[in-house]
Scaffold this active site. Structure first.
Site, PDB file in Angstrom:
ATOM      1  N   HIS A 262       0.822  -1.210   0.000  1.00 31.75           N
ATOM      2  CA  HIS A 262       0.000   0.000   0.000  1.00 31.75           C
ATOM      3  C   HIS A 262       0.860   1.266   0.000  1.00 31.75           C
ATOM      4  CE1 HIS A 262      -3.637   2.298   0.875  1.00 31.75           C
ATOM      5  NE2 HIS A 262      -3.102   2.793   1.974  1.00 31.75           N
ATOM      6  N   PHE A 263       1.826   1.348   0.904  1.00 34.90           N
ATOM      7  CA  PHE A 263       2.693   2.518   1.011  1.00 34.90           C
ATOM      8  C   PHE A 263       3.896   2.344   0.081  1.00 34.90           C
ATOM      9  CE2 PHE A 263       0.294   3.247   4.908  1.00 34.90           C
ATOM     10  CZ  PHE A 263       0.173   4.633   4.900  1.00 34.90           C
TER      11      PHE A 263
END
Length: 288
Positions: A262-263
């Site tokens: 996600h990051f």
């Protein structure tokens, strides 16, 4: 390259923001997501600042932006988007490329759809605008949207825990490349008094974002903004199908899937910066 740290009063909100690059260069506006703040762009900003005027505000309810307490401020995505719009107007930003991530996507896409003439390009990094981009991990949130109650609200509270925040950073990523500073700071932000209920209000209002997907897709079809989707393909919340879906409405959209979570900036800032610089140079030019 110098990053400065400033605050601009926007109505009843003191918007904290990071700024770098040369005034007069094409503007890139970076909008973060949950549970972080402009700190997530710490490795990206220096790479863009040579050619662009880069600005990264902390959204209301996040980071170092100071907002009235719950009950005196509407913690909704409509309100976040209005603050961003007012912030850009206060800084006289008449044209800008939008980088949208996670919560920054529904915030920024509201701004873009309302003011398409101001948006020179969009970079979506795990910023969803399509039903097929939502994974099964959204099930407890969707239950809350359908039947708001103390029980369904409580079921979403686990997502605010330190363990859940740490998981968002580490799931699908090489843990040896993920600095603990990012998630440690985010855990501290979310632990502040009153923050859990503010975040749960935003979780409930996220249903308004899904309802607006057709509106944003119509904006894409009508205005064809230059769009780069760069996506961590192991994101547990936003699936790669959400990145590819942009090409349905913007045939020239450029889609790149990265082997991370996600990051994606935590592990692939250099790759994302290179893709962005190439894309932006072709689509909006630069200051060189």
């Amino acid at each position: 390259m110098i990053i400065t740290y400033k605050t601009r009063k926007v109505g009843d909100v003191d918007v904290f923001y990071r700024e770098a690059g040369r005034p007069g260069a094409p503007v890139v506006l970076l909008l973060h997501g949950y549970p972080t703040a402009g700190h997530m762009f710490r490795d990206l900003i220096p790479q863009l600042a040579e050619n662009y005027h880069v600005i990264a505000p902390d959204l209301p309810g996040f980071g170092n932006t100071e907002t009235p307490p719950r009950g005196q401020f509407d913690y909704s995505f409509d309100r976040l988007a209005q603050v961003v719009t007012d912030f850009t107007e206060a800084l006289a930003l008449n044209k800008y490329a939008l980088y949208v991530f996670d919560y920054g996507a529904p915030t920024g896409l509201r701004v873009a759809a309302a003011h398409p003439e101001r948006v020179s390009a969009i970079i979506s990094q795990n910023g969803n605008a399509y039903d097929e981009g939502l994974s099964d991990a959204w099930a407890p949130y969707q239950a809350y949207w359908r039947s708001p109650s103390e029980q369904t609200r409580a079921a979403c509270r686990e997502a605010l825990s330190p363990e859940a925040i740490r998981m968002q950073y580490l799931h699908g990523a090489d843990p040896s490349k993920v600095s603990p500073d990012g998630y440690t700071l985010d855990i501290a932000y979310i632990a502040r008094p009153g923050m859990e209920d503010i975040q749960l209000d935003l979780v409930l209002d996220y249903r308004s974002n899904v309802a607006l997907y057709p509106t944003w897709q119509a904006y894409f079809r009508q205005h064809q903004p230059p769009l780069l989707a760069v996506w961590g393909d192991k994101d547990p919340y936003f699936l790669p199908a959400g990145a590819k879906a942009y090409q349905r409405d913007i045939p020239d959209a450029e889609v790149h899937l990265l082997n991370t979570g996600h990051f994606a900036l935590e592990t692939h800032a250099d790759d994302i910066a290179a893709l962005m610089k190439d894309f932006l140079a072709r689509k909006i030019g630069n200051a060189m």
